[in-house]
Design a protein around this motif. Structure first.
Motif, PDB file in Angstrom:
ATOM      1  N   GLY A 135       0.776  -1.235   0.000  1.00  0.00           N
ATOM      2  CA  GLY A 135       0.000   0.000   0.000  1.00  0.00           C
ATOM      3  C   GLY A 135       0.802   1.278   0.000  1.00  0.00           C
ATOM      4  O   GLY A 135       0.220   2.368  -0.075  1.00  0.00           O
TER       5      GLY A 135
ATOM      6  N   SER B  60      -3.984  10.959   1.113  1.00  0.00           N
ATOM      7  CA  SER B  60      -4.208   9.798   1.969  1.00  0.00           C
ATOM      8  C   SER B  60      -3.616   8.536   1.342  1.00  0.00           C
ATOM      9  O   SER B  60      -3.490   8.440   0.118  1.00  0.00           O
TER      10      SER B  60
ATOM     11  N   ARG C 145      -3.527   4.059   2.374  1.00  0.00           N
ATOM     12  CA  ARG C 145      -3.909   2.986   3.281  1.00  0.00           C
ATOM     13  C   ARG C 145      -2.895   1.856   3.152  1.00  0.00           C
ATOM     14  O   ARG C 145      -2.724   1.296   2.068  1.00  0.00           O
TER      15      ARG C 145
ATOM     16  N   SER D  21      -1.544  -1.933   4.298  1.00  0.00           N
ATOM     17  CA  SER D  21      -2.059  -3.217   4.772  1.00  0.00           C
ATOM     18  C   SER D  21      -0.892  -4.113   5.159  1.00  0.00           C
ATOM     19  O   SER D  21       0.195  -4.028   4.581  1.00  0.00           O
TER      20      SER D  21
ATOM     21  N   TRP E 189       2.530  -0.629  13.497  1.00  0.00           N
ATOM     22  CA  TRP E 189       3.230   0.023  12.400  1.00  0.00           C
ATOM     23  C   TRP E 189       4.337   0.907  12.965  1.00  0.00           C
ATOM     24  O   TRP E 189       4.112   1.659  13.927  1.00  0.00           O
TER      25      TRP E 189
ATOM     26  N   PHE F 273      -3.931   9.453  11.561  1.00  0.00           N
ATOM     27  CA  PHE F 273      -3.772   8.043  11.214  1.00  0.00           C
ATOM     28  C   PHE F 273      -4.723   7.206  12.069  1.00  0.00           C
ATOM     29  O   PHE F 273      -4.973   7.517  13.233  1.00  0.00           O
ATOM     30  N   THR F 274      -5.202   6.118  11.472  1.00  0.00           N
ATOM     31  CA  THR F 274      -6.067   5.193  12.200  1.00  0.00           C
ATOM     32  C   THR F 274      -5.605   3.770  11.935  1.00  0.00           C
ATOM     33  O   THR F 274      -5.473   3.366  10.771  1.00  0.00           O
TER      34      THR F 274
ATOM     35  N   SER G 262      -6.347  -0.302  12.367  1.00  0.00           N
ATOM     36  CA  SER G 262      -7.455  -1.228  12.573  1.00  0.00           C
ATOM     37  C   SER G 262      -6.974  -2.629  12.227  1.00  0.00           C
ATOM     38  O   SER G 262      -5.932  -2.806  11.592  1.00  0.00           O
TER      39      SER G 262
ATOM     40  N   TYR H 263      -4.329  -2.709   9.319  1.00  0.00           N
ATOM     41  CA  TYR H 263      -4.345  -1.616   8.358  1.00  0.00           C
ATOM     42  C   TYR H 263      -3.897  -0.318   9.033  1.00  0.00           C
ATOM     43  O   TYR H 263      -4.072  -0.138  10.232  1.00  0.00           O
ATOM     44  N   LEU H 264      -3.357   0.557   8.239  1.00  0.00           N
ATOM     45  CA  LEU H 264      -3.050   1.901   8.721  1.00  0.00           C
ATOM     46  C   LEU H 264      -3.603   2.887   7.702  1.00  0.00           C
ATOM     47  O   LEU H 264      -3.075   3.004   6.596  1.00  0.00           O
ATOM     48  N   GLN H 265      -4.677   3.550   8.069  1.00  0.00           N
ATOM     49  CA  GLN H 265      -5.253   4.583   7.224  1.00  0.00           C
ATOM     50  C   GLN H 265      -4.581   5.897   7.571  1.00  0.00           C
ATOM     51  O   GLN H 265      -4.657   6.358   8.705  1.00  0.00           O
TER      52      GLN H 265
ATOM     53  N   SER I 263      -4.154   9.901   6.701  1.00  0.00           N
ATOM     54  CA  SER I 263      -4.781  11.056   6.067  1.00  0.00           C
ATOM     55  C   SER I 263      -4.000  12.314   6.417  1.00  0.00           C
ATOM     56  O   SER I 263      -3.182  12.307   7.334  1.00  0.00           O
TER      57      SER I 263
END
Length: 121
Positions: A8, A17, A19, A21, A36, A67-68, A70, A79-81, A83
Motif C-alpha cells: 500500500g 491519503s 492505506r 495493509s 506500524w 492516522f487510524t 485497525s 491496516y493503517l489509514q 490522512s
C-alpha cells in the motif's frame, strides 16, 4: 515460521491519503499485538501506531487525529489509514506482529520488509 507482508505504500502529495495493509501468515497460534513503525534516513525506527489483542490502540503524538490503525482478526491483517499526510511522514513503514507459535510457547516479534511512503510538498 511466520511471514509478515506489507503493501500500500507509494507517492502522494501533501494533504493526501494512503492505506497500508499488513498480513501475517504461517504457523501462528495467536497474535497479541500488531503495529506500524517507520524509519526515515538517519533516524531510528519509531512506533507509529499499534493495536493490542483486546482492541486497544496507541498512536505517536504526531500522527494522532490523522492516522487510524485497525485490524481484521480472522485474517491476521492490520491496516493503517493515513490522512492529511505531511512531507515529514515520508519513511519506510514496517509492520510488526507479536505472535505465539505454540499455546505454551513464548511470544516472538516478527517484522515485514517495509513499504516506502513518500509525501511530496
Amino acid at each position: 515460521q511466520v511471514q509478515v507482508v506489507e503493501s500500500g505504500g507509494g507517492l502522494v502529495q501533501a494533504g493526501g491519503s494512503l492505506r497500508l495493509s499488513c498480513v501475517a501468515s504461517g504457523s501462528i497460534f495467536s497474535i497479541s499485538n500488531m503495529g506500524w513503525w517507520r524509519q526515515s534516513p538517519g533516524k531510528q525506527r519509531e512506533l507509529v501506531a499499534r493495536i493490542i489483542d483486546g482492541g486497544s490502540t496507541n498512536y505517536a503524538d504526531d500522527v494522532k487525529g490523522r492516522f487510524t490503525i485497525s485490524k481484521n482478526n480472522t485474517q491476521n491483517t492490520v491496516y493503517l489509514q493515513m490522512s492529511s499526510l505531511k512531507p515529514e511522514d515520508t519513511a519506510v513503514y514496517y509492520c510488526n506482529c507479536d505472535a505465539q507459535l505454540l499455546a505454551t510457547g513464548p511470544t516472538f516479534r516478527y517484522w515485514g520488509q517495509g513499504t516506502q511512503v513518500t509525501v511530496s510538498s
